[in-house]
Design an enzyme around this catalytic site. Structure first.
Site, mmCIF file in Angstrom:
data_model
loop_
_atom_site.group_PDB
_atom_site.id
_atom_site.type_symbol
_atom_site.label_atom_id
_atom_site.label_comp_id
_atom_site.label_asym_id
_atom_site.label_seq_id
_atom_site.Cartn_x
_atom_site.Cartn_y
_atom_site.Cartn_z
ATOM 1 N N HIS A 162 0.777 -1.302 -0.055
ATOM 2 C CA HIS A 162 -0.173 -0.020 0.092
ATOM 3 C C HIS A 162 0.836 1.164 0.101
ATOM 4 C CE1 HIS A 162 -3.979 -1.671 1.016
ATOM 5 N NE2 HIS A 162 -3.257 -2.652 1.113
ATOM 6 N N ASP A 369 3.443 9.848 -0.447
ATOM 7 C CA ASP A 369 2.279 9.149 -0.364
ATOM 8 C C ASP A 369 2.014 8.005 -1.198
ATOM 9 O OD1 ASP A 369 0.058 8.189 1.199
ATOM 10 O OD2 ASP A 369 -0.591 10.476 1.233
HETATM 11 O O1 F6P Z 1 -2.843 3.156 4.213
HETATM 12 C C1 F6P Z 1 -1.465 3.413 4.498
HETATM 13 C C2 F6P Z 1 -1.159 2.978 5.752
HETATM 14 O O2 F6P Z 1 0.151 2.954 5.989
HETATM 15 C C3 F6P Z 1 -1.611 1.477 6.254
HETATM 16 O O3 F6P Z 1 -0.722 0.676 5.719
HETATM 17 C C4 F6P Z 1 -1.886 1.614 7.493
HETATM 18 O O4 F6P Z 1 -2.468 0.656 8.074
HETATM 19 C C5 F6P Z 1 -2.469 3.039 7.597
HETATM 20 O O5 F6P Z 1 -1.765 3.567 6.677
HETATM 21 C C6 F6P Z 1 -2.403 3.558 8.986
HETATM 22 O O6 F6P Z 1 -1.266 3.458 10.012
HETATM 23 P P1 F6P Z 1 -1.299 2.635 11.113
HETATM 24 O O7 F6P Z 1 -1.822 1.249 10.684
HETATM 25 O O8 F6P Z 1 -0.003 2.397 11.635
HETATM 26 O O9 F6P Z 1 -2.108 3.136 12.240
#
Ligand code: F6P
Length: 459
Positions: A162, A369
Site C-alpha cells: 500500500h 504518499d
Molecule cells: O494506508 C497506508 C497505511 O500505511 C496503512 O498501511 C496503515 O494501516 C495505515 O496507513 C495507518 O497506519 P497504522 O496502521 O500504523 O495506524
C-alpha cells in the site's frame, strides 16, 4: 465476484478497535487508507479478515449486520515495540517514503518482524482451505507469502503493497533487503498502486536478486510472480450517497454559517511526517505574507488524526505543528478572522464528508504518499462538480488525477501560487476538471480494483 473459495484477507491494521461490553462487543472504526478501502470490500464479499487486535478471538462483523469474520491476533507489548513501532515504522516506512535520514535498522527489530510474520502466517494456515484466495496486505507482512508457500506450495496467494516502493538505490540500504524481496516473490500476484512503484520493484529484484522479468512477470527461484499496478479505489457511490443525504446538507449549512463568508480550504491527514503538514502551513503563511490582500478571505480547516504517537518522530511532529499553527494564527488573526483552524482528533467519516462538501478547496500535499484516499473522498463528495483539488506531485494519486492542480510541497512559493490559482479558478474550469476526476473515480472504484486482482488472479 467469482471465486471458488473464500477470501482470507490478512493485514496488520484491522478494521475495528473492539471492546467487550456487557451486551456484547463494541466496535470502533480505525483510520487509514487500507481500512477505508478494504472494509467495504469485505462487507460485500464476506470471508475472514485476520489482523492485529485485542481481545483474541473470532468476531462476526459489522456488529448489527454481520458480513464477514474478523480474527484478532493479539501482539505482546514487546512485539508491538519491535515489530510494529520498530521494524515496520522506523525502518520500512521511512525507507519506502524516501526519508533515509529517519531510518533506523536494528537486528532485534528485524528478528521480531520475522517472528510476528510467522505468527500471522500460522493464523492464515489455520483458517485457509486449499480453494481459498489468501490476500496479504502491506509492508508489515512482507515475509508472510514465503512462510505460507513453504507449508503450502499450491496456495493461491496475492499481496498488495500500500505504500510507495522506492528506487533500487534507496531500497538497497536495507540490510534485510533480500529476505523482504524473497518474501514478496513467493506470492502469485503482487500489486502496487502505480506503474512507478511496480517498475522500481522489478528493477530492484533484477538487480539485487538476479530475478528475470518478462513484461509484468518476474521469474525467480523456479516460480513466476505477476506484478500489477492498479491504484486502490474507494466506495465512490457510498461517499456520493452520504454527500447527498439530508443530514449532510444540514451539516453543510451549519458549517457555512459558523465559518463565515470567506473561501474554505480543508486538509485531513493522519499525523505523519510524510504528509507535509508543516510545509503546507508554510505555503499558507507565504501567501499571507507576500500578498496581504488575501488576508481575511479564506481559512484552512486542518484536521490531523493522531497516529503512532509511541514513535518519537511522530510526537516531535505534533509539537512542530502546534507551534507553527500558533505562530501563523498569532501573526495574522485580526480578532474576528483566524487563518487556520486546527483540529487534532479523529472524526467519523460522515462528518468528514460534510467538510469535503463545504470546502471550496482541498489541500492534499504529502511529501510522499503511496496513493492518498482523502483526495478521492473529496472528489466523491463534490456532488455539484465544483471545488478545486490541490495535489502534491509526490502522492501516488497524482498519476490517476492529472486534472488536479499539481504542486511541489517542498516549495512554499509554489504552494502559495497553487492556492492563489485555486482561489481564483472560474467555476467552469472547476467543473471541467472535477467532472473528469469524478468520472474516473466512479469507474475505478473499489469494486473495479478488487476485480482487477481477484478476477485477474482466477484467470
Ligand atoms: O494506508 C497506508 C497505511 O500505511 C496503512 O498501511 C496503515 O494501516 C495505515 O496507513 C495507518 O497506519 P497504522 O496502521 O500504523 O495506524
Amino acid at each position: 465476484m467469482k471465486r471458488s473459495g473464500r477470501l482470507v484477507l490478512v493485514s496488520n491494521r484491522g478494521p475495528y478497535r473492539l471492546s467487550l461490553t456487557r451486551g456484547g462487543v463494541k466496535a470502533e472504526r480505525t483510520v487509514g487508507g487500507l481500512v477505508t478501502s478494504l472494509l467495504p470490500l469485505m462487507e460485500k464479499t464476506g470471508g475472514i479478515w485476520i489482523a492485529w487486535g485485542d481481545p483474541a478471538g473470532r468476531y462476526a462483523l459489522p456488529v448489527r449486520h454481520p458480513r464477514f469474520e474478523l480474527r484478532h491476533l493479539p501482539l505482546t507489548s514487546e512485539e508491538v515495540r519491535l515489530f510494529y513501532l520498530g521494524f515496520s515504522n522506523n525502518a520500512l516506512w521511512p525507507l519506502c517514503h524516501y526519508f533515509l535520514g529517519r531510518v533506523r535498522y536494528d537486528r532485534a527489530e528485524w528478528e521480531m518482524y520475522e517472528q510476528v510474520n510467522q505468527r500471522f502466517a500460522q493464523a492464515v494456515l489455520e483458517e485457509a482451505g486449499d480453494e481459498d484466495a489468501i490476500w496479504v496486505h502491506d509492508y508489515h507482512l512482507a515475509r508472510v507469502p514465503l512462510f505460507l508457500r513453504r507449508q503450502r506450495p499450491k496456495a493461491r496467494i496475492l499481496f498488495f503493497w500500500h505504500i510507495p516502493f522506492p528506487a533500487v538505490d534507496v531500497f538497497r540500504t536495507l540490510p534485510w533487503r533480500r529476505p523482504i524481496l524473497e518474501g514478496l516473490l513467493a506470492c502469485d500476484l503482487l500489486g502496487f498502486h502505480i506503474p512507478e512503484y511496480a517498475r522500481n520493484f522489478i528493477e530492484t529484484v533484477e538487480e539485487l536478486l538476479g530475478a528475470r522479468a518478462d513484461g509484468e512477470t518476474v521469474h525467480y527461484a523456479g516460480r513466476a510472480t505477476r506484478v500489477l499496478a492498479r491504484p486502490i479505489g474507494i466506495d465512490f457511490a457510498a461517499v456520493d450517497r452520504v454527500a447527498r443525504s439530508r443530514r449532510t446538507e444540514q451539516r453543510v449549512q451549519k458549517l457555512r454559517e459558523t465559518l463565515g463568508p470567506g473561501a474554505l480550504i480543508v486538509g485531513v491527514e493522519r499525523l505523519d511526517y510524510t504528509k507535509g503538514i508543516i510545509e503546507r502551513l508554510r505555503g499558507v503563511e507565504h501567501l499571507l505574507d507576500h500578498e496581504p490582500e488575501w488576508r481575511g478571505r479564506f481559512s484552512l480547516i486542518q484536521i490531523v488524526t493522531p497516529s503512532r504517537l509511541d514513535v518519537e518522530a511522530y510526537r516531535q511532529k505534533k509539537r512542530e505543528i502546534d507551534e507553527i499553527v500558533g505562530r501563523i494564527n498569532g501573526r495574522f488573526s485580526d480578532g474576528l478572522w483566524i487563518p487556520i483552524r486546527y483540529l487534532h482528533r479523529a472524526f467519523p467519516s460522515s462528518e468528514l464528508v460534510a467538510y469535503y462538501r463545504t470546502a471550496d478547496i482541498a489541500l492534499v500535499t504529502p511529501l510522499r504518499d503511496g496513493l492518498n484516499l482523502v483526495a478521492k473522498e473529496y472528489v466523491a463528495a463534490r456532488i455539484h462538480e465544483d471545488g478545486v483539488l490541490i495535489l502534491s506531485e509526490f502522492a501516488g494519486v497524482a498519476y490517476q488525477l492529472p486534472e488536479a492542480l499539481i504542486t511541489n510541497p517542498y516549495s512554499a512559493e509554489e504552494m502559495a501560487a497553487a492556492l492563489k490559482q485555486a482561489l481564483q479558478m472560474p467555476k467552469p474550469e472547476q467543473r471541467r476538471r472535477m467532472k473528469a476526476m469524478r468520472d474516473r473515480l466512479r469507474a475505478e472504484d473499489i469494486w473495479w480494483w478488487a476485480a482487477e486482482f481477484l478476477e485477474g488472479f482466477e484467470r
